[in-house]
Design a protein around this motif. Structure first.
Motif: not given
Length: 314
Positions: A2-4, A46-48, A216-217
């Motif tokens: 579930s990646i945004p 983690s680098w979003r 969500s993250d």
């Protein structure tokens, strides 16, 4: 997983005998490559917060899920996760994009890989930015033996090596609870419980401190490890003494320009000898814990972009 939807879509790149799931931002033909290397137990996600800021500054941002993570290959042999393999993946990634060198950024275990990569392939590393984990002096004793002597059998680095499979099973059984309890900030100072810290975290019902990220993250990390399990990523730890041997012939002093970013409340100690081994390093301290780029994204971005601009001007 579930990646945004606002996070870049991955591509899959075959390198060094494995397939890496790679996320990109910025234009490839703009040059200026910067490769971001995540830590444990993490994910390229983690680098979003850094990816769009670096892309806007003109960089080609390349963020792999390294071997053992996400949808990248998870080889079965423990030795497939030593520093030669992990560094070789990144060098092959450079070759794939046609770059002679790049700026490498690492956090936690990713920083360990970037330091080792620079020792093994100094001509392929232009600049270094590392978060949390400073350069680790090789010393006269293999790293796990040294940690066992200083910290004892229950220290998680030692436990992962001396009792293979034990922690893996507990973390696999309690993936959500472990990661929820792991990704915390503003932690109260409490004495450690007896036993191995990671197993304690996986079993603890009440998390301490405050969450680093929203639900969500967090679900991105949880869903990733529910697929892969933890063994492949823990195998990075199981190669520390092997890495100590593999780095024996490498010149120990790193000459590249480097930026070291510490979290003042990080449990990982700052290095008193950093300048001895990384003489061209600048050091920045942020008021945060271990998950620096996620706890303080804007401050991290400003520090990185300011330093990169200064380097380009010099």
């Amino acid at each position: 997983m579930s990646i945004p939807t606002d996070f870049p879509k991955p591509t899959f790149v075959s390198v060094n005998g494995v397939e890496l799931e790679v996320f990109e931002a910025g234009q490839e033909n703009a040059g200026n490559p910067i490769i971001l290397c995540h830590g444990w137990p993490e994910h390229a996600f983690s680098w979003r917060y850094q990816m769009p800021a670096l892309a806007a500054a003109g960089y080609h941002v390349i963020v792999p899920n390294q071997r053992g993570y996400g949808n990248s290959s998870c080889p079965s042999e423990v030795t497939d996760y030593d520093i030669e393999h992990l560094s070789g993946d990144l060098i092959a990634l450079l070759d794939c994009y046609g770059y002679e060198d790049a700026t490498f950024v690492g956090h936690d275990w990713g920083a360990m890989v970037v330091w080792g990569l620079t020792l093994l392939y100094p001509d392929r590393v232009k600049k270094i930015i590392n978060l949390s984990l400073p350069y680790q002096e090789r010393g006269d004793m293999p790293w796990i033996e040294f940690m066992e002597e200083i910290f004892g059998d229950d220290f998680y680095f030692v436990h992962f090596n001396r009792q293979p499979g034990v922690a893996d099973a507990v973390l696999d059984k309690n993936t959500f609870r472990f990661l929820r309890n792991m990704f915390r900030k503003n932690m109260p100072l409490v004495p450690p419980e007896p036993g191995m810290m990671m197993i304690n975290l996986a079993k603890a019902k009440a998390p301490l401190g405050e969450p680093v990220m929203n639900d969500s993250d967090l679900a991105v990390f949880v869903s990733s490890f529910e697929v892969t399990g933890f063994t492949s990523s823990i195998n990075w730890y199981r190669n520390l003494d092997r890495n100590w041997l593999l780095l024996a012939e490498a010149h120990p002093v790193i000459q590249q320009p480097a930026l070291m970013i510490y979290g003042d409340r990080d449990m990982i100690a700052k290095s008193e000898k950093l300048l001895d081994f990384v003489p061209n390093v600048d050091v920045i301290n942020l008021d945060c814990g271990h998950w620096i780029q996620q706890e303080k994204p804007e401050e991290t971005n400003r520090a990185i972009l300011k330093w990169l601009k200064q380097q380009e001007a010099s």
